[in-house]
Write a protein that holds these residues in place. Structure first.
Motif, PDB file in Angstrom:
ATOM      1  N   UNK A  66     -39.599 -33.724   1.169  1.00  0.00           N
ATOM      2  CA  UNK A  66     -39.558 -32.423   1.941  1.00  0.00           C
ATOM      3  C   UNK A  66     -38.304 -32.084   2.613  1.00  0.00           C
ATOM      4  N   UNK A  67     -37.727 -33.470   2.958  1.00  0.00           N
ATOM      5  CA  UNK A  67     -36.366 -33.463   3.486  1.00  0.00           C
ATOM      6  C   UNK A  67     -35.692 -34.685   3.734  1.00  0.00           C
ATOM      7  N   UNK A  68     -34.468 -34.694   3.936  1.00  0.00           N
ATOM      8  CA  UNK A  68     -33.833 -35.955   4.062  1.00  0.00           C
ATOM      9  C   UNK A  68     -32.756 -35.839   5.256  1.00  0.00           C
ATOM     10  N   UNK A  69     -32.573 -36.743   6.006  1.00  0.00           N
ATOM     11  CA  UNK A  69     -31.843 -36.752   7.268  1.00  0.00           C
ATOM     12  C   UNK A  69     -30.799 -37.957   7.234  1.00  0.00           C
ATOM     13  N   UNK A  70     -29.546 -37.671   7.201  1.00  0.00           N
ATOM     14  CA  UNK A  70     -28.670 -38.659   6.872  1.00  0.00           C
ATOM     15  C   UNK A  70     -27.740 -38.789   8.182  1.00  0.00           C
ATOM     16  N   UNK A  71     -27.109 -40.023   8.403  1.00  0.00           N
ATOM     17  CA  UNK A  71     -26.261 -40.511   9.270  1.00  0.00           C
ATOM     18  C   UNK A  71     -25.047 -40.860   8.629  1.00  0.00           C
ATOM     19  N   UNK A  72     -23.668 -40.647   9.212  1.00  0.00           N
ATOM     20  CA  UNK A  72     -22.715 -41.457   8.343  1.00  0.00           C
ATOM     21  C   UNK A  72     -21.739 -41.246   9.406  1.00  0.00           C
TER      22      UNK A  72
END
Length: 334
Positions: free
Chosen positions: A216-222
């Protein structure tokens, strides 16, 4: 006097109940600078040799992450192992081909002279009440490795890129555990290998995930640790899927509610496919949120050291993102 004593006790009990922490606030309180410094300091140390995908330093990083997840009591996604092994292949070096993880491409490359890398994603899991719905919180842990021909500093330590993002995912995983409440949806904490060679780990996961349609959702860090402009120490870019305006509302509300020292550049995007592992999910039309603090002179340079990070920013972004993740995992509709 006895009545007065009872009255005092009752007042104290009422005061305590009014200040009792919610599970969400317990999780939020667990996020701190000491943990961020410890995680980033380990991953960006010279001993990890720049964490190049498929090389010794990257394998050490993966094992470190597994040990942290075990200590926090967070289970592996696969019951037998935290590791998701995969192979990437490319043409012989002089032909300068891209690395591939799709089985058809791999099979084709193996018909001739080819290169091969063995890698591992690290995947952990907190089960939710809705066993058929998932949210994923992720960051890549690999970087560029070493260049023996460089004078002076040969190691690409990758403190900002992307030890900073990995620290956020690991602290958020610990925060969910500290909250002590089962989320509505399953929450996966993903540490991707091979991003620097072409988003390989996240591509492999998406290609082989049997429940990808239920994410239902993807949370990304870069790269969440630097100031691209010294005069703007609170700056952070907040990419999110335009069809989900609630994602922007959540951050605005939580910055005000918890006094987070952030000044986001809100960038809604129809299909946020650029830049990082969020692309692997956006291409499947999965809603995404991506935190990024913009480029800087040390990007992809040996000078990307931990001592140059804005630690207060790393912590406040991690707190804001935990609140995002909490909403992704627990809001019934968004």
């Amino acid at each position: 006097m006895y009545k007065a004593f009872l009255g005092t006790i009752c007042s104290l009990l009422v005061a305590c109940s009014l200040h009792a922490q919610t599970p969400r606030e317990k999780g939020l309180q667990s996020i701190n600078r000491t943990s961020a410094e410890a995680i980033i300091g380990f991953l960006a140390d010279d001993e990890l040799q720049g964490r190049e995908a498929g090389m010794h330093g990257s394998r050490v990083a993966a094992r470190y992450l597994v040990s942290c997840l075990k200590e926090a009591g967070i289970a592996p996604l696969n019951k037998d192992s935290y590791y998701q092994p995969f192979e990437a292949c490319s043409k012989e070096r002089q032909q300068r081909g891209r690395w591939h993880v799709h089985p058809d491409s791999v099979a084709s490359l193996k018909q001739g002279t080819y290169r091969s890398l063995q890698m591992d994603n690290v995947l952990a899991f907190i089960p939710g009440e809705r066993t058929d719905e998932y949210v994923i919180v992720g960051a890549h842990f690999d970087h560029l490795g070493m260049d023996e021909t460089l004078a002076n500093d040969r190691i690409y330590n990758g403190a900002d890129d992307n030890a900073s993002g990995v620290s956020a995912v690991l602290q958020i995983a610990r925060a969910f555990a500290a909250a002590g409440q089962k989320p509505l949806r399953n929450v996966i904490f993903a540490f991707w290998d091979g991003e620097e060679k072409g988003l390989l780990g996240s591509k492999y996961f998406v290609q082989n995930c049997p429940f990808i349609a239920q994410v239902k959702g993807y949370l990304n860090f870069d790269m969440i640790g630097r100031d691209s402009k010294p005069e703007q120490p609170r700056h952070v870019v907040y990419f999110y899927t335009a069809s989900h305006p609630a994602f922007g509302d959540w951050l605005k509300q939580d910055i005000a509610r918890y006094g987070l020292q952030l000044q986001p550049d809100y960038r809604s995007w129809d299909r946020p496919v650029g830049g990082s592992d969020n692309a692997s999910f956006a291409l499947r039309d999965i809603p995404i949120i991506w935190y990024h603090t913009d480029g800087h002179p040390d990007y992809h340079q040996p000078s990307d050291h931990a001592g140059r990070l804005n630690w207060e920013k790393v912590v406040d972004i991690t707190k804001a993102a935990f609140l995002n993740a909490w909403n992704l995992a627990n809001e019934r509709n968004y």
